[in-house]
Scaffold this active site. Structure first.
Site, PDB file in Angstrom:
ATOM      1  N   SER A 163      -8.909  40.456   5.465  1.00 36.64           N
ATOM      2  CA  SER A 163     -10.210  40.990   5.031  1.00 36.64           C
ATOM      3  C   SER A 163     -11.259  40.622   6.079  1.00 36.64           C
ATOM      4  O   SER A 163     -11.012  39.773   6.953  1.00 36.64           O
ATOM      5  CB  SER A 163     -10.599  40.387   3.679  1.00 36.64           C
ATOM      6  N   ASP A 194      -7.926  44.843   5.536  1.00 34.40           N
ATOM      7  CA  ASP A 194      -8.171  45.090   4.110  1.00 34.40           C
ATOM      8  C   ASP A 194      -9.668  45.365   3.900  1.00 34.40           C
ATOM      9  O   ASP A 194     -10.516  44.588   4.368  1.00 34.40           O
ATOM     10  CB  ASP A 194      -7.737  43.831   3.339  1.00 34.40           C
ATOM     11  N   GLY A 227      -9.742  39.932  -8.221  1.00 39.86           N
ATOM     12  CA  GLY A 227     -10.072  38.606  -8.748  1.00 39.86           C
ATOM     13  C   GLY A 227      -9.159  38.159  -9.888  1.00 39.86           C
ATOM     14  O   GLY A 227      -8.122  38.771 -10.166  1.00 39.86           O
ATOM     15  N   HIS A 285      -4.732  48.295  -5.433  1.00 40.80           N
ATOM     16  CA  HIS A 285      -5.487  47.059  -5.167  1.00 40.80           C
ATOM     17  C   HIS A 285      -5.612  46.279  -6.470  1.00 40.80           C
ATOM     18  O   HIS A 285      -5.320  46.792  -7.550  1.00 40.80           O
ATOM     19  CB  HIS A 285      -6.893  47.397  -4.659  1.00 40.80           C
ATOM     20  N   SER A 345      -5.245  37.143  -5.146  1.00 38.51           N
ATOM     21  CA  SER A 345      -5.600  36.110  -6.129  1.00 38.51           C
ATOM     22  C   SER A 345      -4.410  35.222  -6.503  1.00 38.51           C
ATOM     23  O   SER A 345      -4.555  34.002  -6.652  1.00 38.51           O
ATOM     24  CB  SER A 345      -6.187  36.754  -7.390  1.00 38.51           C
TER      25      SER A 345
HETATM   26  P1  13P Z   1      -6.123  40.640  -6.354  1.00 38.55           P
HETATM   27  O1  13P Z   1      -7.467  40.020  -6.459  1.00 38.55           O
HETATM   28  O2  13P Z   1      -5.661  41.179  -7.687  1.00 38.55           O
HETATM   29  O3  13P Z   1      -5.096  39.746  -5.751  1.00 38.55           O
HETATM   30  O4  13P Z   1      -6.250  41.932  -5.399  1.00 38.55           O
HETATM   31  C1  13P Z   1      -6.213  41.771  -4.000  1.00 38.55           C
HETATM   32  C2  13P Z   1      -6.589  43.019  -3.277  1.00 38.55           C
HETATM   33  O5  13P Z   1      -6.688  44.093  -3.804  1.00 38.55           O
HETATM   34  C3  13P Z   1      -6.854  42.887  -1.838  1.00 38.55           C
HETATM   35  O6  13P Z   1      -7.335  44.067  -1.290  1.00 38.55           O
HETATM   36  O1  G3H Z   2      -9.857  42.547  -2.138  1.00 33.47           O
HETATM   37  C1  G3H Z   2     -10.252  41.605  -1.486  1.00 33.47           C
HETATM   38  C2  G3H Z   2      -9.344  40.513  -1.097  1.00 33.47           C
HETATM   39  O2  G3H Z   2      -8.933  39.756  -2.188  1.00 33.47           O
HETATM   40  C3  G3H Z   2      -9.973  39.696  -0.003  1.00 33.47           C
HETATM   41  O3  G3H Z   2     -10.915  38.824  -0.502  1.00 33.47           O
HETATM   42  O4  G3H Z   2     -12.912  39.276   0.894  1.00 33.47           O
HETATM   43  O5  G3H Z   2     -12.648  37.092  -0.349  1.00 33.47           O
HETATM   44  O6  G3H Z   2     -11.240  37.596   1.663  1.00 33.47           O
HETATM   45  P1  G3H Z   2     -12.015  38.147   0.503  1.00 33.47           P
HETATM   46 ZN    ZN Z   3      -8.545  45.244  -2.614  1.00 32.99          ZN
END
Ligand code: 13P
Ligand code: G3H
Ligand code: ZN
Length: 311
Positions: free
Chosen positions: A50, A82, A181, A213, A259
């Site tokens: 990310s 991401d 989350g 996602h 998460s």
């Molecule tokens: P979670 O928060 O359910 O793990 O989703 C992660 C995600 O979509 C990252 O892009």
């Molecule tokens: O969807 C987002 C991912 O869980 C990444 O989270 O932006 O806190 O790294 P972050």
């Molecule tokens: Zn996501």
């Protein structure tokens, strides 16, 4: 074995009725835990970064760590951005060695989302990089993703064909009731996904890879451990595994998990310190954290994604 795109992975996953795990990475222990599990199970793998992870760990460190994992495992690994939110961020990752990027224009109106996504696709494709777009908005709060329940919206299946045709994206993230989350449903709310929307998207885009996602299960065992050892995560709840398995058997070829990795790591570290309050060597508490990640990813590969043996 160099980094690969997700193109072949998705073709095989679609035909085979399974999904590839896309795991968020932020540091060496997370990368090691994930890739050790995938190696043992000979599973295809997407490691995703990310913008928050890139700020935390630095682009070059993450790319080099992933390259090290390829050398160590011999696995085909796709390195993916991401939730890219601008053309410039996507360009920087494409120029810096990523093999896949997401441009998340889901907060724009349809026309602006098409325009931004098509611009990223044009740049990416001319450099051999694949692109994930998004239609529909997931609820949830992460570093770069902050959408209230009221602003979240399901994907409108009537728009998907036009979006894919006009942008040229290689895969599409849709909103069917998952969210980012550790609090995906309200207390007392029955977890539910709109499989009718997924079915309609699949009908309108036959053979096209769909991305889910917000797909962590928020594994209760980790939440219990965190709460037992001084944490406070009441009402944390995720997507039931049988729903994810069903999605993986349909058009969903990529399932995003962050998460659950955070919970696995945090549970191990909280437990470690509760049992060893005088220890202060990071290797001592990061080892069980890494082991927990490996165990979690093995579980996901074999019991949720169904991609073991498919690398
Ligand atoms: P979670 O928060 O359910 O793990 O989703 C992660 C995600 O979509 C990252 O892009
Ligand atoms: O969807 C987002 C991912 O869980 C990444 O989270 O932006 O806190 O790294 P972050
Ligand atoms: Zn996501």
């Amino acid at each position: 074995m160099p980094l690969v795109t997700s193109k072949e992975m998705f073709e095989k996953a679609y035909k085979g009725g399974y999904a590839v795990g896309a795991f968020n990475v932020n540091n060496m222990e997370i990368i090691q835990g994930i890739t050790e599990a995938a190696k043992e199970l000979n599973a295809p793998l997407i490691l995703q970064v990310s913008s928050g992870a890139r700020k935390y760990a630095n682009h070059t460190y993450l790319v080099k760590l992933v390259e090290a994992a390829i050398i160590e495992t011999g696995l085909p690994i796709c390195l993916h951005l991401d939730h890219g939110d601008t053309f410039e961020l996507c360009k920087s990752c494409i120029d810096g060695g990523f093999t896949s990027v997401m441009i998340d224009g889901s907060h724009y109106n349809f026309e602006d989302n098409v325009e931004l996504t098509a611009k990223v696709v044009e740049y990416a494709h001319s450099r051999g990089v694949v692109v994930e777009g998004e239609l529909g908005r997931l609820a949830g709060i992460e570093d770069a993703v902050n959408v209230s329940d009221e602003d979240a919206s399901y994907t409108n299946p009537a728009q998907v064909q036009e979006f894919v045709e006009r942008t040229g994206v290689d895969s599409l993230a849709i909103a069917i009731g998952t969210s980012h989350g550790a609090y995906k449903f309200k207390p007392g709310q029955k977890p539910q996904l709109r499989f009718d929307i997924l079915e309609e998207v699949e009908r309108r885009l036959p053979g096209f890879p769909i991305v889910l996602h917000g797909a962590s299960s928020v594994i209760p065992e980790y939440v219990e451990t965190i709460n037992k050892y001084g944490g406070s995560m009441p009402n944390a709840v995720g997507i039931p595994e049988d729903m994810l398995r069903k999605a993986a058997s349909m058009a969903v070829c990529k399932i995003n998990i962050d998460s659950d990795l955070r919970l696995a790591m945090t549970a191990a570290i909280r437990k470690y310190f509760a049992e060893n309050p005088a220890h202060f060597d990071p290797r001592q508490y990061l080892r069980p954290a890494r082991d927990n990640i490996k165990e979690l990813v093995s579980h996901k590969i074999t019991k949720v994604l169904g991609c073991d043996g498919k690398a």
